[in-house]
Design a protein around this motif. Structure first.
Motif, PDB file in Angstrom:
ATOM      1  N   GLY A   1       0.788  -1.209   0.000  1.00 54.63           N
ATOM      2  CA  GLY A   1       0.000   0.000   0.000  1.00 54.63           C
ATOM      3  C   GLY A   1       0.823   1.262   0.000  1.00 54.63           C
ATOM      4  N   ARG A   2       2.105   1.161   0.281  1.00 53.32           N
ATOM      5  CA  ARG A   2       2.988   2.323   0.292  1.00 53.32           C
ATOM      6  C   ARG A   2       4.058   2.258  -0.794  1.00 53.32           C
ATOM      7  NH1 ARG A   2       6.287   3.232   4.486  1.00 53.32           N
ATOM      8  NH2 ARG A   2       6.447   1.004   5.032  1.00 53.32           N
ATOM      9  N   PHE A   3       4.555   1.058  -1.053  1.00 57.97           N
ATOM     10  CA  PHE A   3       5.642   0.889  -2.014  1.00 57.97           C
ATOM     11  C   PHE A   3       5.121   0.240  -3.289  1.00 57.97           C
ATOM     12  CE2 PHE A   3       9.274   0.432   1.339  1.00 57.97           C
ATOM     13  CZ  PHE A   3       8.922   1.658   1.865  1.00 57.97           C
ATOM     14  N   THR A   4       5.724   0.602  -4.399  1.00 59.50           N
ATOM     15  CA  THR A   4       5.397   0.010  -5.681  1.00 59.50           C
ATOM     16  C   THR A   4       6.675  -0.302  -6.436  1.00 59.50           C
ATOM     17  OG1 THR A   4       3.320   1.264  -5.828  1.00 59.50           O
ATOM     18  CG2 THR A   4       4.149   0.259  -7.847  1.00 59.50           C
TER      19      THR A   4
ATOM     20  N   TYR B   1      12.476  -0.014 -10.563  1.00 54.76           N
ATOM     21  CA  TYR B   1      12.211   1.107  -9.687  1.00 54.76           C
ATOM     22  C   TYR B   1      11.499   0.641  -8.423  1.00 54.76           C
ATOM     23  CZ  TYR B   1      12.816   3.537 -14.143  1.00 54.76           C
ATOM     24  OH  TYR B   1      13.295   3.987 -15.341  1.00 54.76           O
ATOM     25  N   LEU B   2      11.677   1.412  -7.393  1.00 54.95           N
ATOM     26  CA  LEU B   2      10.898   1.237  -6.178  1.00 54.95           C
ATOM     27  C   LEU B   2      10.384   2.605  -5.760  1.00 54.95           C
ATOM     28  CD1 LEU B   2       9.903  -0.783  -4.017  1.00 54.95           C
ATOM     29  CD2 LEU B   2      11.881  -0.083  -2.634  1.00 54.95           C
ATOM     30  N   GLN B   3       9.096   2.816  -5.959  1.00 49.76           N
ATOM     31  CA  GLN B   3       8.452   4.044  -5.512  1.00 49.76           C
ATOM     32  C   GLN B   3       8.026   3.854  -4.071  1.00 49.76           C
ATOM     33  OE1 GLN B   3       7.929   7.038  -7.224  1.00 49.76           O
ATOM     34  NE2 GLN B   3       7.278   7.769  -5.203  1.00 49.76           N
ATOM     35  N   MET B   4       8.520   4.702  -3.207  1.00 49.31           N
ATOM     36  CA  MET B   4       8.255   4.593  -1.783  1.00 49.31           C
ATOM     37  C   MET B   4       7.518   5.836  -1.331  1.00 49.31           C
ATOM     38  SD  MET B   4      11.805   2.906  -0.357  1.00 49.31           S
ATOM     39  CE  MET B   4      12.773   4.370  -0.731  1.00 49.31           C
ATOM     40  N   ASN B   5       6.275   5.653  -0.948  1.00 46.64           N
ATOM     41  CA  ASN B   5       5.442   6.739  -0.459  1.00 46.64           C
ATOM     42  C   ASN B   5       5.162   6.547   1.024  1.00 46.64           C
ATOM     43  OD1 ASN B   5       5.223   7.774  -3.105  1.00 46.64           O
ATOM     44  ND2 ASN B   5       3.426   6.492  -3.517  1.00 46.64           N
ATOM     45  N   GLY B   6       4.834   7.630   1.666  1.00 44.32           N
ATOM     46  CA  GLY B   6       4.505   7.554   3.080  1.00 44.32           C
ATOM     47  C   GLY B   6       5.604   6.928   3.912  1.00 44.32           C
ATOM     48  N   LEU B   7       6.812   7.357   3.689  1.00 44.46           N
ATOM     49  CA  LEU B   7       7.952   6.750   4.364  1.00 44.46           C
ATOM     50  C   LEU B   7       7.887   6.943   5.874  1.00 44.46           C
ATOM     51  CD1 LEU B   7      10.686   7.635   1.776  1.00 44.46           C
ATOM     52  CD2 LEU B   7      10.149   5.326   2.585  1.00 44.46           C
ATOM     53  N   LYS B   8       8.361   5.937   6.564  1.00 48.01           N
ATOM     54  CA  LYS B   8       8.374   5.922   8.015  1.00 48.01           C
ATOM     55  C   LYS B   8       9.799   5.755   8.509  1.00 48.01           C
ATOM     56  CE  LYS B   8       3.896   3.552   8.050  1.00 48.01           C
ATOM     57  NZ  LYS B   8       3.162   2.333   8.496  1.00 48.01           N
ATOM     58  N   PRO B   9      10.075   6.178   9.732  1.00 49.47           N
ATOM     59  CA  PRO B   9      11.421   6.000  10.275  1.00 49.47           C
ATOM     60  C   PRO B   9      11.904   4.557  10.220  1.00 49.47           C
ATOM     61  CG  PRO B   9      10.198   7.511  11.642  1.00 49.47           C
ATOM     62  CD  PRO B   9       9.227   6.969  10.639  1.00 49.47           C
ATOM     63  N   GLU B  10      11.010   3.608  10.389  1.00 45.59           N
ATOM     64  CA  GLU B  10      11.405   2.209  10.345  1.00 45.59           C
ATOM     65  C   GLU B  10      11.784   1.726   8.953  1.00 45.59           C
ATOM     66  OE1 GLU B  10       6.882   2.149  11.343  1.00 45.59           O
ATOM     67  OE2 GLU B  10       8.598   3.468  11.669  1.00 45.59           O
ATOM     68  N   ASP B  11      11.569   2.557   7.937  1.00 47.01           N
ATOM     69  CA  ASP B  11      12.026   2.239   6.595  1.00 47.01           C
ATOM     70  C   ASP B  11      13.503   2.557   6.399  1.00 47.01           C
ATOM     71  OD1 ASP B  11       9.469   1.380   5.632  1.00 47.01           O
ATOM     72  OD2 ASP B  11       8.894   3.478   5.383  1.00 47.01           O
TER      73      ASP B  11
END
Length: 120
Positions: free
Chosen positions: A65-68, A79-89
């Motif tokens: 739901g966040r990464f594509t 590619y890795l689209q990363m949305n809504g990044l969190k500190p744990e990422d």
């Protein structure tokens, strides 16, 4: 052999986005399963997302739901689209190329990684 070069990492605040790119050498890119792994400090390397040569994708539960993940075979790039990044990422993100061959062998290649830091 396959050469993989990652780019796109950086420092972002929580909730922001990044797009990682992995450029692969060679003309057989389309035959490989491509994946993104990450390794956080003190943790083992884990699969984040993968995409097969047929376009099927898998994601770790925490990234759904966040990464594509996507691939452009004409450009030999994943590619890795990363949305809504969190500190744990926060981790070093590695590009992986894998292809099964005859006699149970596997070709497995890794990039050197790109740092993603998510911090306030």
């Amino acid at each position: 052999q396959v050469q993989l070069v990652e780019s796109g990492g950086g420092l972002v605040q929580p909730g922001e986005s990044l797009r990682l790119s992995c450029a692969a050498s060679g003309s057989i890119f389309s035959s490989y399963t491509m994946g993104w792994y990450r390794q956080a400090p003190g943790k083992e390397r884990e699969l984040v997302a993968a995409i097969t040569s047929a376009g099927r994708t898998n994601y770790v539960d925490s990234s759904k739901g966040r990464f594509t993940i996507s691939r452009d075979n004409a450009k030999n790039t994943v590619y890795l689209q990363m949305n809504g990044l969190k500190p744990e990422d926060t981790a070093v993100y590695y590009c992986n190329a894998r292809r099964w061959v005859i006699a149970g062998n596997v070709n497995d290649y890794w990039g050197q990684g790109t740092q993603v830091t998510v911090s306030s």
